[in-house]
Design a protein around this motif. Sequence first.
Motif, short mmCIF file in Angstrom:
data_model
loop_
_atom_site.label_atom_id
_atom_site.label_comp_id
_atom_site.label_asym_id
_atom_site.label_seq_id
_atom_site.Cartn_x
_atom_site.Cartn_y
_atom_site.Cartn_z
N PHE A 46 3.01 1.87 -7.89
CA PHE A 46 2.25 0.69 -8.35
C PHE A 46 3.18 -0.39 -8.87
O PHE A 46 2.97 -1.58 -8.61
CB PHE A 46 1.29 1.08 -9.47
N SER A 47 4.22 -0.01 -9.64
CA SER A 47 5.09 -1.05 -10.23
C SER A 47 5.77 -1.86 -9.15
O SER A 47 5.77 -3.10 -9.18
CB SER A 47 6.19 -0.41 -11.11
N GLU A 66 11.33 2.12 -0.30
CA GLU A 66 10.79 3.34 -0.91
C GLU A 66 11.55 4.55 -0.35
O GLU A 66 11.72 4.68 0.86
CB GLU A 66 9.28 3.44 -0.62
N ALA A 67 11.98 5.45 -1.25
CA ALA A 67 12.77 6.61 -0.83
C ALA A 67 11.95 7.58 0.02
O ALA A 67 12.50 8.29 0.87
CB ALA A 67 13.30 7.35 -2.06
N ASN A 68 10.65 7.62 -0.21
CA ASN A 68 9.81 8.61 0.47
C ASN A 68 8.67 7.91 1.21
O ASN A 68 8.89 7.33 2.26
CB ASN A 68 9.32 9.63 -0.55
N ALA A 74 4.40 9.24 -9.06
CA ALA A 74 3.26 9.39 -9.98
C ALA A 74 2.04 8.62 -9.46
O ALA A 74 0.90 9.06 -9.63
CB ALA A 74 3.65 8.88 -11.37
N THR A 75 2.29 7.49 -8.80
CA THR A 75 1.20 6.63 -8.33
C THR A 75 0.22 7.36 -7.42
O THR A 75 -0.99 7.17 -7.53
CB THR A 75 1.81 5.41 -7.60
N ASN A 78 -1.79 10.79 -9.63
CA ASN A 78 -2.30 10.79 -11.00
C ASN A 78 -3.80 11.08 -11.09
O ASN A 78 -4.47 11.27 -10.08
CB ASN A 78 -1.93 9.48 -11.71
N GLY A 79 -4.30 11.06 -12.33
CA GLY A 79 -5.71 11.35 -12.57
C GLY A 79 -6.65 10.25 -12.11
O GLY A 79 -7.87 10.42 -12.12
N GLN A 81 -7.32 7.50 -13.60
CA GLN A 81 -8.06 6.91 -14.72
C GLN A 81 -7.48 5.52 -15.01
O GLN A 81 -6.28 5.38 -15.27
CB GLN A 81 -7.93 7.78 -15.96
N VAL A 217 17.63 4.16 -2.00
CA VAL A 217 18.73 3.28 -2.41
C VAL A 217 19.75 4.13 -3.15
O VAL A 217 19.42 4.85 -4.09
CB VAL A 217 18.20 2.13 -3.30
N ASN A 245 11.22 4.30 -11.71
CA ASN A 245 10.65 5.02 -12.85
C ASN A 245 11.25 6.43 -13.00
O ASN A 245 12.46 6.58 -12.92
CB ASN A 245 9.12 5.04 -12.69
N GLY A 376 -0.30 4.64 -16.94
CA GLY A 376 0.31 3.55 -16.17
C GLY A 376 -0.50 2.94 -15.05
O GLY A 376 -0.07 1.95 -14.47
N VAL A 377 -1.68 3.49 -14.73
CA VAL A 377 -2.40 2.96 -13.56
C VAL A 377 -2.67 1.47 -13.75
O VAL A 377 -2.32 0.64 -12.88
CB VAL A 377 -3.71 3.76 -13.30
C1 LIG Z 1 -0.11 14.08 -12.75
C2 LIG Z 1 -0.16 12.69 -13.33
C3 LIG Z 1 -1.37 12.21 -13.84
C4 LIG Z 1 -1.43 10.91 -14.35
N1 LIG Z 1 -2.65 10.41 -14.70
C5 LIG Z 1 -2.77 9.11 -15.07
C6 LIG Z 1 -4.05 8.54 -15.28
O1 LIG Z 1 -5.10 9.17 -15.05
N2 LIG Z 1 -4.11 7.25 -15.72
C7 LIG Z 1 -2.98 6.51 -15.95
O2 LIG Z 1 -3.10 5.36 -16.37
N3 LIG Z 1 -1.74 7.01 -15.66
C8 LIG Z 1 -1.61 8.27 -15.22
N4 LIG Z 1 -0.39 8.77 -14.89
C9 LIG Z 1 0.78 7.88 -14.98
C10 LIG Z 1 0.85 6.91 -13.79
O3 LIG Z 1 0.61 7.59 -12.59
C11 LIG Z 1 2.25 6.24 -13.75
O4 LIG Z 1 2.48 5.62 -15.01
C12 LIG Z 1 2.38 5.17 -12.67
O5 LIG Z 1 1.90 5.62 -11.44
C13 LIG Z 1 3.85 4.76 -12.54
O6 LIG Z 1 4.01 4.00 -11.39
P1 LIG Z 1 5.48 3.55 -10.95
O7 LIG Z 1 5.34 2.73 -9.73
O8 LIG Z 1 6.17 2.93 -12.12
O9 LIG Z 1 6.26 4.92 -10.64
P2 LIG Z 1 6.05 5.94 -9.42
O10 LIG Z 1 4.68 5.93 -8.93
O11 LIG Z 1 6.62 7.24 -9.85
O12 LIG Z 1 6.92 5.31 -8.26
C14 LIG Z 1 8.32 5.30 -8.23
C15 LIG Z 1 8.72 5.31 -6.77
O13 LIG Z 1 10.09 4.93 -6.67
C16 LIG Z 1 10.66 5.66 -5.62
N5 LIG Z 1 12.12 5.69 -5.85
C17 LIG Z 1 12.79 6.24 -6.89
N6 LIG Z 1 14.12 6.06 -6.75
C18 LIG Z 1 14.30 5.37 -5.60
C19 LIG Z 1 15.46 4.91 -4.91
N7 LIG Z 1 16.69 5.13 -5.38
N8 LIG Z 1 15.27 4.24 -3.74
C20 LIG Z 1 14.03 4.01 -3.25
N9 LIG Z 1 12.91 4.44 -3.87
C21 LIG Z 1 13.04 5.11 -5.03
C22 LIG Z 1 10.02 7.05 -5.70
O14 LIG Z 1 10.09 7.75 -4.48
C23 LIG Z 1 8.59 6.68 -6.10
O15 LIG Z 1 7.72 6.59 -4.99
C24 LIG Z 1 -0.26 10.08 -14.40
C25 LIG Z 1 0.95 10.56 -13.89
C26 LIG Z 1 1.00 11.85 -13.35
C27 LIG Z 1 2.31 12.35 -12.78
#
Ligand SMILES: Cc1cc2nc3c(=O)[nH]c(=O)nc-3n(C[C@H](O)[C@H](O)[C@H](O)COP(=O)(O)OP(=O)(O)OC[C@H]3O[C@@H](n4cnc5c(N)ncnc54)[C@H](O)[C@@H]3O)c2cc1C
Length: 433
Positions: A46-47, A66-68, A74-75, A78-79, A81, A217, A245, A376-377
Motif C-alpha cells: 500500500f505505501s 516490487e521484489a515479489n 503485509a498488504t 492483513n486482517g 480492517q 532492489v 517496510n 497500516g491499511v
Molecule cells: C497478518 C497481518 C494482519 C494485519 N492486519 C491489519 C489490519 O487488519 N488493519 C490494519 O490497519 N493493518 C493491519 N496490518 C498491518 C498492515 O498490513 C501494514 O501496516 C501495511 O500493509 C504496510 O504496507 P507497506 O506497503 O508499508 O508494507 P508491505 O505491504 O509489507 O510492502 C512492502 C513491499 O516491499 C517489497 N520490498 C521489500 N524490499 C524490497 C526491495 N529491496 N526491492 C523491491 N521490493 C521490496 C516487499 O516484497 C513488499 O511487497 C496487518 C499486518 C499483518 C502482517
Amino acid sequence: MFGLRALKETQEHTHSFYAASANTATAYPALTGDKQADVVVVGGGFSGVNTALELAERGFDVALIEANRIGWGATGRNGGQVIGGIGHTPERFKKSIGEAGIRDIYQMGIEARDVIRERVERYDIQCDLKWGYCDVALKPRHMKQFAEWQAFEKTIGNPHPYTLLDREEIKTYVNSDRYLGGLHNTANGHLHPLNLCIGEAQALNALGGAIYEQSRVVVIEPGALPVVRTEAGSITAKTVVLAGNAYMGGLVPKLSKQVLPSASSVIATAPLSPELAQQILPGDVAVCDPRTALDYFRLSADRRLLFGGLSNYTGMEPKNLKGVMYKKMTQVFPELENTAIDYAWSGWIGIGINRMPQLGQLSDNIHYIQAYSGHGVAPTHMMARVTAEKIAGESSRFEAMANIPHMAFPGGPLLGRAILAVGMTYYKALDLL
Ligand SMILES: Cc1cc2nc3c(=O)[nH]c(=O)nc-3n(C[C@H](O)[C@H](O)[C@H](O)COP(=O)(O)OP(=O)(O)OC[C@H]3O[C@@H](n4cnc5c(N)ncnc54)[C@H](O)[C@@H]3O)c2cc1C
C-alpha cells in the motif's frame, strides 16, 4: 506455549484466502536494462503503490519496483480492517512537532479512510469495502477506555458518531458471550486488501506508471540523480522512495535498525451458512479487542470468518498455526466448533519503538515510509499522500510526521526482539488484570 517455525516464503503470494480470491493474478515484467523516471518507488505494498499513484495522478513519470508480487507483503495478508488514526498519542512529540503538528496528525487520521473511499470510487475497485466496526471489551476498564475514546473522537472533529454498547447491545453486532460491551462506529470498516492494492496498481499502470515485479532492489546509489539497481537492471531517477517496510532487510541499515519485523497470523474458515454468519456477526462489522496481543476478526464477502491475532516479536509462527488460531476463534464463537479452516497464513508487521509511522528523507532526493506497527491499511494511504505532496512541493504536513524522533532498536534485531518480548510479556500481564 507452542513451538515456532520460520515463515516459508517464495516470490509468489503466500497461500492465503486473499491470494486464492484475487480479482486477477498480476504479471508485470521484471526490470531489465537501464531505465529513467522522475520518481522510482521501491516496494509494491500500500505505501509504495499509493505513493506512485498519487504522483502519477499529478503527472509525474513514475516507476515502481516490487521484489515479489504486488501486495505480496503485509498488504496482501492483513486482517483487512480499515481503522482511522495515525500511530498513537502524538502529544508525546509536542516538543518536536508543536500543537499544529499534533492537529495535523489527528486530521490525517480522519482523512486516511477517505483516501481509500476515494480510490475505490474513482477507480471502481472491487474490494468488498464495507463500513462498520466494533471495539469489544473484555474487562470493565476497557469500557472506561472506550468512553474516553468516544469523547475524544468528538474533540478532534471526527464527523462520525461513536456509540457505547452494553453487554446486550453489543450482541446486535458481535454475538459472543465473551464481551462486556463495546464501541461501535461506521467511520472504520473492512475490505479485501489484496484486491484493493491490485486495483490501485492497475490505476497506476493505466496512468502510465511503469511496474516491475519479481525485481528485488539490491543497491541504491545516492547522488544528484540516484540510481536503484536490481540484479538485472537499473532505474536512474530524480527522486527515490523506499517503501519496503518490514521486508526491506538490510538494504539501508539506518532504516532496518528502526523497524522490527514481527509476525501476526490469520485463519479463514470455510464459507459459513447465511444463518450462521448472521448469528455470529449480525452487524457484518470488523472487530478488535484492545489487548496487546489482540484478536481481530470479520466476515469476508463469501461469509468466511477471517480471524487474526497472535502478534509476536519473534517474526515466526506456531508450528500448529491452524490449531492455535482455531482455539482462539472458538473461545469467541463456540458455535464454530467443527467448522473447517481453509486457509492459515502469517506475515510481517513493521514495529517501531514509539509506535508512530516513520516518514522522512535520507537525503534531499531519497524518501522513506515504514513502521505502522500493525495498524497500516488506512495510514499507508495517508503517508503515501503526504510523501507525494512533499515531492510535488505542495504541502507542509509532511513535516509533522518527519519531525517525530525515532530510535534504533538497541543491539539490532536480535536484542530488539528480546527487549520487545519482555515489554510485551509485561503488557500481556497487565491485560490479565
Ligand atoms: C497478518 C497481518 C494482519 C494485519 N492486519 C491489519 C489490519 O487488519 N488493519 C490494519 O490497519 N493493518 C493491519 N496490518 C498491518 C498492515 O498490513 C501494514 O501496516 C501495511 O500493509 C504496510 O504496507 P507497506 O506497503 O508499508 O508494507 P508491505 O505491504 O509489507 O510492502 C512492502 C513491499 O516491499 C517489497 N520490498 C521489500 N524490499 C524490497 C526491495 N529491496 N526491492 C523491491 N521490493 C521490496 C516487499 O516484497 C513488499 O511487497 C496487518 C499486518 C499483518 C502482517
